[in-house]
Design a protein around this motif. Sequence first.
Motif, PDB file in Angstrom:
ATOM      1  N   TRP A  19     -10.755  26.528   4.174  1.00 33.58           N
ATOM      2  CA  TRP A  19     -10.481  26.867   2.780  1.00 33.58           C
ATOM      3  C   TRP A  19     -11.433  26.108   1.844  1.00 33.58           C
ATOM      4  O   TRP A  19     -11.917  26.668   0.858  1.00 33.58           O
ATOM      5  N   ASN A  20     -11.687  24.853   2.156  1.00 31.96           N
ATOM      6  CA  ASN A  20     -12.591  24.077   1.301  1.00 31.96           C
ATOM      7  C   ASN A  20     -13.998  24.658   1.282  1.00 31.96           C
ATOM      8  O   ASN A  20     -14.622  24.793   0.225  1.00 31.96           O
ATOM      9  N   TYR A  21     -14.508  25.031   2.466  1.00 32.31           N
ATOM     10  CA  TYR A  21     -15.839  25.629   2.522  1.00 32.31           C
ATOM     11  C   TYR A  21     -15.858  26.983   1.804  1.00 32.31           C
ATOM     12  O   TYR A  21     -16.815  27.315   1.098  1.00 32.31           O
ATOM     13  N   GLY A  22     -14.822  27.784   2.016  1.00 37.89           N
ATOM     14  CA  GLY A  22     -14.780  29.097   1.380  1.00 37.89           C
ATOM     15  C   GLY A  22     -14.693  29.021  -0.129  1.00 37.89           C
ATOM     16  O   GLY A  22     -15.404  29.735  -0.851  1.00 37.89           O
ATOM     17  N   LEU A  23     -13.831  28.153  -0.636  1.00 38.52           N
ATOM     18  CA  LEU A  23     -13.711  28.001  -2.084  1.00 38.52           C
ATOM     19  C   LEU A  23     -15.007  27.474  -2.688  1.00 38.52           C
ATOM     20  O   LEU A  23     -15.424  27.920  -3.765  1.00 38.52           O
ATOM     21  N   ALA A  24     -15.641  26.538  -2.014  1.00 37.46           N
ATOM     22  CA  ALA A  24     -16.904  25.997  -2.523  1.00 37.46           C
ATOM     23  C   ALA A  24     -17.958  27.096  -2.618  1.00 37.46           C
ATOM     24  O   ALA A  24     -18.698  27.183  -3.607  1.00 37.46           O
ATOM     25  N   PHE A  25     -18.037  27.968  -1.602  1.00 34.84           N
ATOM     26  CA  PHE A  25     -19.048  29.022  -1.635  1.00 34.84           C
ATOM     27  C   PHE A  25     -18.789  29.981  -2.792  1.00 34.84           C
ATOM     28  O   PHE A  25     -19.718  30.297  -3.561  1.00 34.84           O
ATOM     29  N   TYR A  26     -17.571  30.445  -2.937  1.00 35.17           N
ATOM     30  CA  TYR A  26     -17.301  31.463  -3.961  1.00 35.17           C
ATOM     31  C   TYR A  26     -17.226  30.876  -5.365  1.00 35.17           C
ATOM     32  O   TYR A  26     -17.502  31.571  -6.344  1.00 35.17           O
ATOM     33  N   PHE A  27     -16.855  29.597  -5.499  1.00 36.06           N
ATOM     34  CA  PHE A  27     -16.881  28.948  -6.806  1.00 36.06           C
ATOM     35  C   PHE A  27     -18.268  28.406  -7.147  1.00 36.06           C
ATOM     36  O   PHE A  27     -18.499  27.936  -8.246  1.00 36.06           O
ATOM     37  N   ARG A  28     -19.174  28.426  -6.141  1.00 37.06           N
ATOM     38  CA  ARG A  28     -20.539  27.916  -6.278  1.00 37.06           C
ATOM     39  C   ARG A  28     -20.578  26.422  -6.583  1.00 37.06           C
ATOM     40  O   ARG A  28     -21.524  25.910  -7.166  1.00 37.06           O
TER      41      ARG A  28
END
Length: 560
Positions: A496-505
Motif C-alpha cells: 500500500w505504501n509503494y502504491g500510494l506513493a506512486f499514484y500520489f507522486r
Amino acid sequence: MSEVRQIERRLGFVPSLASAGAIVVCLFGQLGAIGLVGPDEPRYAWIARAMAQTGDWVTPRLYGQPWFEKPILYYWAAAVGFLLHLPSEWAARLPSACAALAAAVAIGWLARKHYGGDAISLSSPWILAPLLFSTSVAAVGFARAATPDMLFSASITWAMVSAACVLRCGGALRAADAVPSGRKSDSWSLAFFGASLGLAVLAKGPAGVVLAGGSVGLWALASKQWRKALRLAHAIAIASFCVVALPWYVACEIRNPDFLRVFLWQQNFERYLTPVFQHRQPFWFFGPIILLALVPWTAFLWPATQEGLRLWREKTWSNSSGLFFACWTVFPMVFFSFSKSKLPGYVLPAIPPLALLCSQGAIRADTRSRRSSAALGWSLAVTWALIAGAGLFAIRRLFGGHEGANDVSSHFAVMPVSTLAGAAMAVLIMAAAAFYNRLTIAISVCALCLAANVEIANLRLLPILDSFFSARPHAELMRNDLHPERIFTYRLRREWNYGLAFYFRRELPEWSANDPRPALVLTTPDGLAQIKLLGRFRGTLDETQTGLVYVPIEPAPATR
C-alpha cells in the motif's frame, strides 16, 4: 470420413485465427483494468517514470535514491511508455506483454525448424506451441505484470533458440529442415545468442548466463556432445554479449562505486544462498508451481512424457531436439530448487520450452492414437469445468464478507448464471470434440473460453477489485484535496505504501500520535482500532471492510 478430413484441412486456418485472437486478448487485453498492485509493480513503475522525467538513463532511483535490486532493461522499456504519455498502467505493463509475444514467436519459429509443418493449423507445432504458452496461467499472469520477469524469460528464450540454431547447423540436433553447417548461418546465430544473453543479464543479472549455460551444459552431459556445445563460447557470441551487456554495468559502477557490491552480492548471491529476503519454500516448491503454471494445458505433460520415454526406449534421444528442450526446461527448476529464496516467477524461463514439448507430444498423440486424442480432449473439458467452478467459488468467497458485497452482487447479478451457462456450453463442445476425436477443436474452444474469461475479468471483475488491491482509485479520490500535506498513512503494508506513493507522486509520511493537528489518515481496520484507543477518532467507521480505511484525525485535546 475422407470428405470430413478434406473440409477440416480447408478450414484449418479458422481455429488458427481464433487462436491468434485468443493470444492477443490474453497478453494485451485491458492492461489498465486494475491499477498497479503489490509492492513490486508501483516500485518498478516509479523508477521507470523517474527515469523518463529526469533523463538519467543509467542509475535507477526510487524516491531519489539509487536502487539496485534489478538491472536496467525493464526500466528502460517502461520509461519509453512514460515518454510516450501512455497511461501509467499501460506504460508499466506493456514491456511484459510485448516480451511474452516475443517468446511466443520464438518457440513458434523453433517448432517450425525442428518439427516441421507448413500448414496454418493447430495440428502444426509451430502454431500450437505459441498458443499453449500464451494462454497458460503463467504467461497470462506475468505478461500483465510490471516486473522484469517476462523480459528475462523472453531473452532466455531467444538465447536458447539461437543456441539450438548453432547446434542444428553443426549437426548436433535433428531438425525438420536439414540445414548444412555454414559460416554465415553460424555467425548470425552466435551473434544473436550473445546479444540475447546480454539482454537477459540486463533484465535480471548473471542468472541469465547461469540458466542458459546450465541448460546447454546439462544437454551436453546427457548427449555427450561437449565439443559441439563449446561452439557457443565463440568469440562472436562473447563479443555481442559484451557489446549489449557491459556498457550499462560499467557506466553504473562508475557513477555509483557501490553498485556491483550491492547488486551482485546482496541481490544475487545472498538471495540465492541465504533466506535473507524471507522467501523460504520447500525443495519441491516448483513442482506444483509448474503444474499450475501450465493450466489449462497441464494434462498435455503426459503425452510429452510419453514421447520422451519413446525416444529413450528407441535409443534415439542423444541427438534429439526434444532432449535439448527438456534440458532447457529441467535446469531452471533444479537450479532454483536449491535456492534459499523461491518465488513462482523464478521458473518462468522453463515455460516456453515446456509448451513446445507439450504441443509436440499432443500432436503426436492425436495422430497416433484415437484413444489418446480422446483422453486429451476429455481432460480439457474436465479442466475447464474445474476452472469455472473454482472461479465462481473464489468470487463468492472474496466478496462474501465485507460491506461492499451488495454492490458487488449487483454488478454480478447475472454473471454467475451466464458464466455457468457459458462454461457448460464450452464443456459440452469440448466433450463432443473429444468423443468425435477432434482434439484441435477442443483446444481452440478451450483457448477461446480462456480469452473470453480474461476479458470478462478485465471488464467486470478487476475494476471492482481495484479499490481493494490498488491505490489508484484512492489517489484519484483525493486528487483535489485542499490540504494534501495533511494526508498520512498509518501501519500499512509495504504494497500500500509503494502504491500510494506512486499514484500520489510522493511518499506519504507515517502519521504520529504526537502530531496534534487534524489530518486524514489512510490505514487498515487494525490501524483504525489503534487510533481509537489513542482517542484521536471517536466517530463510526466500518472496521470489517477490506482495503483502506479513511480516518479523519481530530485535533489533540488542549492540555493545561
